[in-house]
Write a protein that holds these residues in place. Structure first.
Motif, PDB file in Angstrom:
ATOM      1  N   ARG A   1      20.016 -34.354  16.537  1.00 29.99           N
ATOM      2  CA  ARG A   1      19.010 -34.744  17.537  1.00 29.99           C
ATOM      3  C   ARG A   1      19.444 -35.966  18.343  1.00 29.99           C
ATOM      4  O   ARG A   1      18.916 -36.219  19.424  1.00 29.99           O
ATOM      5  N   GLN A   2      20.417 -36.717  17.835  1.00 25.64           N
ATOM      6  CA  GLN A   2      20.944 -37.850  18.611  1.00 25.64           C
ATOM      7  C   GLN A   2      21.875 -37.379  19.732  1.00 25.64           C
ATOM      8  O   GLN A   2      22.163 -38.141  20.651  1.00 25.64           O
TER       9      GLN A   2
ATOM     10  N   GLY B   1      18.204 -32.200   6.356  1.00 25.51           N
ATOM     11  CA  GLY B   1      17.362 -33.043   7.208  1.00 25.51           C
ATOM     12  C   GLY B   1      18.186 -34.122   7.904  1.00 25.51           C
ATOM     13  O   GLY B   1      17.995 -34.406   9.099  1.00 25.51           O
ATOM     14  N   GLU B   2      19.118 -34.700   7.175  1.00 22.23           N
ATOM     15  CA  GLU B   2      19.997 -35.708   7.791  1.00 22.23           C
ATOM     16  C   GLU B   2      20.872 -35.081   8.872  1.00 22.23           C
ATOM     17  O   GLU B   2      21.138 -35.694   9.913  1.00 22.23           O
TER      18      GLU B   2
ATOM     19  N   ASP C   1      18.848 -34.719  11.926  1.00 19.29           N
ATOM     20  CA  ASP C   1      18.654 -36.044  12.551  1.00 19.29           C
ATOM     21  C   ASP C   1      19.888 -36.451  13.362  1.00 19.29           C
ATOM     22  O   ASP C   1      19.771 -36.967  14.475  1.00 19.29           O
TER      23      ASP C   1
ATOM     24  N   GLN D   1      13.303 -28.405  10.344  1.00 23.73           N
ATOM     25  CA  GLN D   1      13.091 -29.202   9.136  1.00 23.73           C
ATOM     26  C   GLN D   1      13.837 -28.568   7.970  1.00 23.73           C
ATOM     27  O   GLN D   1      13.985 -27.358   7.892  1.00 23.73           O
TER      28      GLN D   1
ATOM     29  N   HIS E   1      18.499 -33.435   0.603  1.00 20.66           N
ATOM     30  CA  HIS E   1      18.350 -34.264   1.801  1.00 20.66           C
ATOM     31  C   HIS E   1      19.350 -33.995   2.918  1.00 20.66           C
ATOM     32  O   HIS E   1      19.133 -34.386   4.055  1.00 20.66           O
TER      33      HIS E   1
END
Lengths: 253, 253
Positions: A183-184, A176-177, A180, A214, A173
């Protein structure tokens, strides 16, 4: 004490990317320690002994190598890429510091190599042409919140980033984190390069915008480079795009 | 178009640290472009042409190399270390993007090499064994406040740092200011490595605590590595200390 231990970088995988210095050290050593797939790259003679081990066993591997060197053997500890970047040189130093005092007086050398991010960058263009950082995404050795803090700091400060150890079966995981989090702080068009087996026949280089990045695009042997807001793509006819980070900074971050 | 351009990394300086891949490309090329001291390292044949230029002339050098490649020559652009790290690969990409469209369709390759920070790190131990960043201290191409922001972010987030282009005659003050910034965020005992000519006969490796680090300990050919709060020193009898950054993070940052 006559034994010695040399930590050698084998480069990204192609025999054409191993330095002559590394080849000389390999030819002179009697015993080889390393993660199975790396020692299997060596074309050893009948008089050279191979001690392959699993990954995640870095400290016990380093201790076994130091023990044999202290007994007088000429020991080689091999890493893919460069041994100083998320690899065996630090593990050997850790074992030396905490082990028997005689280990600290051994003749220990580190032979550098071409680390994965340089090989991947070369195949993509020049994405590391501006200030950059290298982060291991494995949270086996540091808490995830330290990694998250570094990702945020690097994105906000305008560093290009290279990720090592992006995923594993035990850690599906994290990548992916990481995307994320990025992307902020970064626009979706920022290029992300997934590089695997750079310079080898089975090489795969894939470039996607951060918005579409991804975790299932990577495996544990992938090195990932995330551009900055200034990283650019040059489209070309009948050739792969070039991705590069200009040497100058326009201040858009 | 039959010409081609290859950007080649010559490694940190020792012929023993140039990859066979780089040597092959050099043997096959007709024309060589690069900063004087780098092209002087080449042992060229009588039929190979050398186009040496000064530093700070990266874009005009790249344009001249692309022009000749577009005319059908087999052109080599050489960098010390790795061409993708603060070197010619990005300059060639910049020239390709802004130059004649035919340049973008040339056969362009980048051949990686051992970059200076890896060579210096290997001679010191394993200071880059944990997350790290690479920063050019030259403010020719970016404002000093961007550099200052990155130094602060890297120190606060626990990155080890490698500095390229730390000083020059035109920029004598940046390195001292960088140390001053870091002393606001890191304890004085953090090790600072000054590495010059790593792997060459005239090699100099010096380790001092951050509290004592001074800009006159470096020149333009020095690569500097600044540890994190977790970077450690192993004292040894009759041998240089080893400096390393443990793979794990204790959370003291």
């Amino acid at each position: 004490m006559t034994g010695k231990l040399t930590v050698v970088g084998l480069g990204p995988g192609s025999p054409q990317q191993i330095t002559p210095e590394a080849m000389t050290v390999i030819a002179e050593a009697s015993d080889f320690f390393g993660y199975g797939p790396y020692v299997q790259r060596l074309d050893l003679r009948a008089d050279q002994r191979c001690h392959a081990s699993d990954n995640r066993e870095e400290i016990s591997r380093a201790a076994a190598a130091l023990t044999l060197a202290a007994q007088g053997a000429k020991v080689c500890v091999v890493s893919g890429g460069d041994p100083g970047v998320f690899a065996m040189a630090a593990a050997v130093c850790e074992a030396m510091e905490t082990g028997p005092s005689e280990w600290r007086d051994l003749d220990v050398r580190v032979i550098p190599g071409v680390t994965a991010m340089l090989a991947v960058a070369a195949r993509a263009g020049a994405p590391l042409g501006h200030d950059f950082c290298a982060i291991s995404l494995s949270d086996n050795l540091k808490p995830w919140d330290v990694i998250a803090k570094r990702l945020t700091a690097a994105a906000q400060a305008g560093f290009v980033m290279a990720f090592y150890n992006p995923v594993s079966k035990a850690r599906p995981h994290q990548l992916g984190e990481a995307f994320d989090i990025l992307r902020q702080h970064l626009p979706g068009h920022v290029p992300v390069i997934f590089g695997r087996a750079a310079g080898r026949p089975d090489e795969k280089i894939k470039v996607v915008p951060l918005a579409e990045a991804q975790s299932d695009m990577a495996d544990m042997a992938t090195c990932i480079i995330v551009g900055s807001t200034e990283t650019r793509i040059i489209a070309r006819k009948n050739k792969p795009d070039l991705v590069y980070s200009p040497r100058s900074w326009g201040g858009k971050a």
